[in-house]
Design a protein around this motif. Structure first.
Motif, short mmCIF file in Angstrom:
data_model
loop_
_atom_site.label_atom_id
_atom_site.label_comp_id
_atom_site.label_asym_id
_atom_site.label_seq_id
_atom_site.Cartn_x
_atom_site.Cartn_y
_atom_site.Cartn_z
N SER A 109 0.85 -1.19 0.00
CA SER A 109 0.00 0.00 0.00
C SER A 109 0.88 1.23 0.00
O SER A 109 2.06 1.17 0.34
N ARG A 142 -3.44 -2.52 -1.86
CA ARG A 142 -4.49 -2.04 -0.97
C ARG A 142 -4.51 -0.51 -1.00
O ARG A 142 -3.46 0.12 -0.88
N SER A 220 -11.74 -4.70 3.69
CA SER A 220 -10.62 -4.48 4.58
C SER A 220 -10.88 -3.22 5.39
O SER A 220 -11.34 -2.20 4.83
#
Length: 256
Positions: A109, A142, A220
Motif C-alpha cells: 500500500s 491495498r 478491509s
C-alpha cells in the motif's frame, strides 16, 4: 462474510516506538509495514516480519515519500521515474528480508501523502502502479477508494486492488480521504469512529464530511497504529465485525 482488519505498523525509528505493534498484532489479520522512508528501519522491519510470521497474519510493504521528519505526510514533487525507483526500493527491502525470514509479503500500500496524491491523480498512479506490477504482479494492492488506482492497475495488466475502509478518516463526496489539515479530517472520537464502522458493516456505506451517504465496496478495515488508543479501538472494531456474524480473515485468504 470475511473482512480483513489491518493496521500500519513498524513506524518507529531506532529506539523510538510509534505504536503498540505487538498488542495490535494479537487483534489484526494483516500489517502494513513501514520500509524506512517515512518511518521504520531494518531492525524494526525484521522484528515486525517475525511477529507477523509467529501470528500467521499477512504483511506487506507500506511505501511512502522519503520524509522521515514529516512522517511521509508532506506532499513532495518528485519526477515519476525517480519516485517509481523509490517505490521499488522499499518493496525490495521488505520483500527480501521477508523471503529470508520465511514469511513472504502478500500485499502493498501507499502511505500518507503519496497515497492521497496517486488516489486523486491517474497520471501519477500509472507509473507507480506499473512499477509495483513489474516488481511482483501477484501482490494485492491495498488503497482507499480510488478510480485512478484501479485504472492504473488495469493498465498494468490487472493487478488485484482491494479497497480499505478507514475507520478514523473522513471521506469527501468522491470517496477520497479529506486532507488532514482540514477540520474533521481525522476522527479522534472513538465512539464516532466505531459508529462509522458499524454503518459500514451494516449497509456498506459511509457518511461524507459533507453529510452525504456514499457506498464503500471494501473488504478491509484500517485502524491507524499511531493513533492514541489504537489497541482498544482495534479490539472494538474486531468485536463489531464478529458480532455482526462476520469473520476476521487475512486479505490473501479472501477470494478476489
Amino acid at each position: 462474510m470475511d473482512f480483513d482488519l489491518n493496521a500500519d505498523l513498524g513506524e518507529g525509528y531506532g529506539p523510538w516506538k510509534m505504536g503498540e505493534d505487538e498488542a495490535l498484532m494479537e487483534i489484526i489479520s494483516s500489517a502494513n509495514v513501514a520500509c524506512g522512508f517515512h518511518a521504520g528501519d531494518p531492525v524494526i522491519m525484521q522484528r515486525t516480519i517475525l511477529e507477523a510470521k509467529r501470528r500467521g497474519i499477512d504483511h506487506g510493504a507500506h511505501v511512502g515519500f522519503p520524509d522521515l521528519l514529516g512522517f511521509g505526510r508532506r506532499r513532495m514533487i518528485i519526477d515519476p521515474k525517480e519516485l517509481s525507483a523509490y517505490v521499488v526500493y522499499q518493496l525490495a527491502a521488505l520483500a527480501g528480508m521477508a523471503e529470508m525470514l520465511g514469511h513472504p509479503i502478500t500485499l502493498m500500500s501507499f502511505h500518507g501523502a503519496l497515497g492521497n496524491m496517486i488516489a486523486a491523480d491517474e497520471e501519477l498512479a500509472v507509473p507507480l502502479v506499473a512499477a509495483v506490477a513489474a516488481f511482483d504482479r501477484s501482490l494485492i494492492l491495498r488503497s482507499s477508494m480510488s478510480p485512478s488506482i484501479r485504472k492504473a492497475a488495469d493498465k498494468a495488466g490487472g493487478m488485484r486492488v482491494e479497497t480499505v475502509f478507514h475507520a478514523d478518516r473522513a471521506y469527501d463526496e468522491n470517496g477520497l480521504l479529506v486532507n488532514r489539515k482540514l477540520p474533521g479530517a481525522v476522527i479522534k472520537d472513538q465512539a464516532m469512529a466505531l459508529d462509522r464502522v458499524k454503518q459500514f458493516l451494516d449497509d456498506g456505506t459511509a457518511t461524507t464530511i459533507e453529510g452525504k451517504k456514499i457506498r464503500i465496496s471494501a473488504r478491509s478495515i484500517l485502524v491507524h497504529g499511531d493513533t492514541a488508543g489504537a489497541v482498544e479501538m482495534a479490539g472494538k472494531v474486531r468485536a463489531l465485525i464478529e458480532e455482526g456474524g462476520h469473520r476476521v480473515t487475512p486479505i490473501s485468504r479472501i477470494a478476489a
